[in-house]
Design an enzyme around this catalytic site. Structure first.
Site, PDB file in Angstrom:
ATOM      1  N   ASP A  10     -61.350  46.433 -16.019  1.00  0.00           N
ATOM      2  CA  ASP A  10     -62.607  47.166 -15.873  1.00  0.00           C
ATOM      3  C   ASP A  10     -63.677  46.453 -16.678  1.00  0.00           C
ATOM      4  O   ASP A  10     -63.413  45.909 -17.752  1.00  0.00           O
ATOM      5  CB  ASP A  10     -62.462  48.633 -16.288  1.00  0.00           C
ATOM      6  CG  ASP A  10     -61.997  48.831 -17.720  1.00  0.00           C
ATOM      7  OD1 ASP A  10     -62.855  49.030 -18.601  1.00  0.00           O
ATOM      8  OD2 ASP A  10     -60.776  48.802 -17.958  1.00  0.00           O
ATOM      9  N   GLU A  56     -65.156  60.631 -23.331  1.00  0.00           N
ATOM     10  CA  GLU A  56     -64.546  60.174 -24.580  1.00  0.00           C
ATOM     11  C   GLU A  56     -65.033  60.924 -25.809  1.00  0.00           C
ATOM     12  O   GLU A  56     -64.371  60.903 -26.847  1.00  0.00           O
ATOM     13  CB  GLU A  56     -64.828  58.683 -24.776  1.00  0.00           C
ATOM     14  CG  GLU A  56     -64.391  57.809 -23.615  1.00  0.00           C
ATOM     15  CD  GLU A  56     -64.763  56.357 -23.824  1.00  0.00           C
ATOM     16  OE1 GLU A  56     -64.748  55.898 -24.994  1.00  0.00           O
ATOM     17  OE2 GLU A  56     -65.080  55.666 -22.833  1.00  0.00           O
TER      18      GLU A  56
END
Length: 236
Positions: A41, A132
């Site tokens: 990614d 997150e």
């Protein structure tokens, strides 16, 4: 460790585990899952990429898929997304786009930011929600309401259930029970799992890999299955 982990949840800094906890070599983890599919990614932080040579991991395993950061919050668009998205289209790799969720910003506006930026088609990964951090001025329950609003709006627009990305600790503490019907992409750079949790579709095994064609370090992910299994997750 506890103080560092709390700072990870409450700040915009990425949590880094102490070096001594990183016991498993990346090559050992990859070699333990050679029958599975691997991918990377990327975001604007990778800057220049030589797509002509971007094909294999340092262990020789082929890169079969790539996720690209598309958006963050209500109005951020990754500076490299448009270019990288088109470049990925020209490769053999399966591709997906993720949104970095900011807990203190409106969830619907964040969903709209992603929708106006990302055009998905058959064979792409479902949309990805990257969560997150914890909110600074709202409860965990309110955070979960916002996440569900984002997920529901995105699913209605694209016609497919999104994937949720987070760290293993965040997943266990806040997501596992209330979002169990979603595919999960979990980050843990210090563990050595020979048997990946069946509830995880993807495991991000490192943030620190070197790959020909990318200057600097990059994230590596393993899909919890082979290429045939991976295709089942893609947009039909």
């Amino acid at each position: 460790m506890k103080r560092d982990a709390l700072a990870y949840y409450l700040s915009f800094k990425t949590y880094r585990a102490p070096f001594e906890t990183r016991q498993a070599k990346l090559s050992d983890v990859i070699n333990a899952h050679t029958e599975k599919s691997f991918g990377i990614d990327i975001s604007e932080y990778q800057n220049r990429i030589n797509w002509d040579v971007l094909s294999d991991l340092e262990t020789g395993n082929p890169i079969e898929f790539i996720f690209i950061r598309a958006t963050a919050g209500c109005n951020k668009t990754d500076r490299k997304f448009s270019k990288y998205w088109q470049k990925a289209r020209e490769t053999y790799m399966f591709q997906g786009a993720y949104h970095y969720y900011r807990p203190n910003e409106n969830s619907i506006e964040q969903a709209n930011n992603y929708i106006k930026t990302v055009k998905l088609k058959r064979g792409d990964f479902p949309p990805v929600l990257d969560i997150e951090k914890l909110p600074r001025d709202q409860s965990i329950d309110s955070l979960k309401v916002g996440l569900k609003r984002w997920l529901n709006k995105i699913e209605k627009h694209y016609g497919v259930k999104p994937i949720i990305y987070s760290s293993e600790s965040y997943y266990n503490d806040f997501l596992k029970d209330d979002f169990s019907d979603y595919p999960f992409w979990i980050a843990n750079y210090t563990a050595f799992y020979r048997d990946i949790d069946s509830d995880w579709s993807l495991w991000q095994i490192s943030e620190n890999a070197k790959i020909e064609g990318i200057r600097g370090r990059v994230d590596i992910n393993v899909f919890n299955g082979n290429t045939k299994d991976l295709r089942k997750l893609l947009i039909k």
